[in-house]
Design an enzyme around this catalytic site. Structure first.
Site, PDB file in Angstrom:
ATOM      1  N   ASP A  30     -40.366   4.687  82.726  1.00 12.12           N
ATOM      2  CA  ASP A  30     -39.437   3.562  82.577  1.00 12.12           C
ATOM      3  C   ASP A  30     -38.003   4.092  82.567  1.00 12.12           C
ATOM      4  OD1 ASP A  30     -39.803   0.424  81.307  1.00 12.12           O
ATOM      5  OD2 ASP A  30     -37.821   1.355  81.225  1.00 12.12           O
ATOM      6  N   ILE A  31     -37.128   3.383  83.253  1.00  9.96           N
ATOM      7  CA  ILE A  31     -35.736   3.803  83.382  1.00  9.96           C
ATOM      8  C   ILE A  31     -34.983   3.696  82.041  1.00  9.96           C
ATOM      9  CG2 ILE A  31     -34.680   1.573  83.989  1.00  9.96           C
ATOM     10  CD1 ILE A  31     -33.363   3.055  86.387  1.00  9.96           C
ATOM     11  N   HIS A  99     -47.172  -5.162  85.361  1.00 15.44           N
ATOM     12  CA  HIS A  99     -47.065  -3.782  84.917  1.00 15.44           C
ATOM     13  C   HIS A  99     -47.508  -3.656  83.464  1.00 15.44           C
ATOM     14  CE1 HIS A  99     -43.162  -5.795  84.326  1.00 15.44           C
ATOM     15  NE2 HIS A  99     -43.037  -5.082  83.216  1.00 15.44           N
ATOM     16  N   HIS A 101     -46.872  -1.492  80.209  1.00 13.08           N
ATOM     17  CA  HIS A 101     -46.070  -0.486  79.518  1.00 13.08           C
ATOM     18  C   HIS A 101     -47.036   0.405  78.726  1.00 13.08           C
ATOM     19  CE1 HIS A 101     -42.011  -2.539  79.814  1.00 13.08           C
ATOM     20  NE2 HIS A 101     -42.794  -3.584  80.029  1.00 13.08           N
TER      21      HIS A 101
HETATM   22  P1  AMP Z   1     -40.611  -6.263  81.543  1.00 15.78           P
HETATM   23  O1  AMP Z   1     -39.712  -6.875  80.524  1.00 15.78           O
HETATM   24  O2  AMP Z   1     -41.998  -6.045  81.001  1.00 15.78           O
HETATM   25  O3  AMP Z   1     -40.590  -6.988  82.863  1.00 15.78           O
HETATM   26  O4  AMP Z   1     -40.038  -4.801  81.734  1.00 15.78           O
HETATM   27  C1  AMP Z   1     -39.562  -4.274  82.916  1.00 15.78           C
HETATM   28  C2  AMP Z   1     -39.311  -2.817  82.656  1.00 15.78           C
HETATM   29  O5  AMP Z   1     -38.973  -2.207  83.890  1.00 15.78           O
HETATM   30  C3  AMP Z   1     -38.154  -2.527  81.699  1.00 15.78           C
HETATM   31  O6  AMP Z   1     -38.654  -1.744  80.604  1.00 15.78           O
HETATM   32  C4  AMP Z   1     -37.150  -1.760  82.548  1.00 15.78           C
HETATM   33  O7  AMP Z   1     -36.496  -0.743  81.826  1.00 15.78           O
HETATM   34  C5  AMP Z   1     -38.033  -1.203  83.645  1.00 15.78           C
HETATM   35  N1  AMP Z   1     -37.364  -0.945  84.918  1.00 15.78           N
HETATM   36  C6  AMP Z   1     -36.586  -1.789  85.625  1.00 15.78           C
HETATM   37  N2  AMP Z   1     -36.183  -1.223  86.781  1.00 15.78           N
HETATM   38  C7  AMP Z   1     -36.730   0.028  86.799  1.00 15.78           C
HETATM   39  C8  AMP Z   1     -36.682   1.111  87.720  1.00 15.78           C
HETATM   40  N3  AMP Z   1     -35.987   1.037  88.867  1.00 15.78           N
HETATM   41  N4  AMP Z   1     -37.362   2.243  87.407  1.00 15.78           N
HETATM   42  C9  AMP Z   1     -38.043   2.331  86.251  1.00 15.78           C
HETATM   43  N5  AMP Z   1     -38.146   1.343  85.354  1.00 15.78           N
HETATM   44  C10 AMP Z   1     -37.495   0.197  85.613  1.00 15.78           C
END
Ligand code: AMP
Ligand code: ZN
Length: 116
Positions: A30-31, A99, A101
């Site tokens: 995760d970024i 996704h 986590h």
């Molecule tokens: P959600 O709230 O479950 O949709 O979480 C989306 C997750 O994606 C968040 O924790 C973000 O930090 C992560 N995220 C968004 N863009 C990227 C990216 N390009 N690479 C890695 N993680 C990402």
């Protein structure tokens, strides 16, 4: 889905720190990690959320659950981890490509941001 950020990661069009890949899944860091270990495990196939699952996805989702503890252990969360699927707007979902986590690693770490 051409404009989905996670589909772009699957296609290698935007960079990600890839932790695992097979024919059906990719996992990347995760970024904005909420803990020392914070992976996102996604099916390569675009499915928007848990609410969009169909009977045809049963095997795929079974594989996803089996992968989670393996990836957690391989990436430093062998002593325990959280799994989280944010689903829909009110579920706090921001990226509409299903996704999981996988969050863990040696404590202490706060989990306050996980419920946002
Ligand atoms: P959600 O709230 O479950 O949709 O979480 C989306 C997750 O994606 C968040 O924790 C973000 O930090 C992560 N995220 C968004 N863009 C990227 C990216 N390009 N690479 C890695 N993680 C990402
Ligand atoms: Zn997608």
């Amino acid at each position: 889905m051409t404009d989905c950020i996670f589909c772009k990661i699957v296609r290698g069009e935007i960079p990600a720190k890839v932790a695992y890949e097979d024919d059906d899944f990719i996992a990347f860091h995760d970024i904005a990690p909420a803990a020392p270990v914070h992976l996102l495990l996604i099916p390569k196939q675009h499915i928007a959320s848990l609410a969009d699952l169909r009977e045809e996805h049963r095997d795929l989702m079974g594989k996803m659950l089996l992968l989670a503890p393996k990836l957690a252990a391989e990436h430093g969360a062998g002593n325990g981890f959280k799994t989280l699927f944010n689903t829909g707007k009110d579920g706090g979902q921001v990226v509409f490509h299903l996704h999981m986590h996988i969050i863990g690693g040696p404590r202490p770490w706060t989990n306050a941001q996980l419920i946002g």
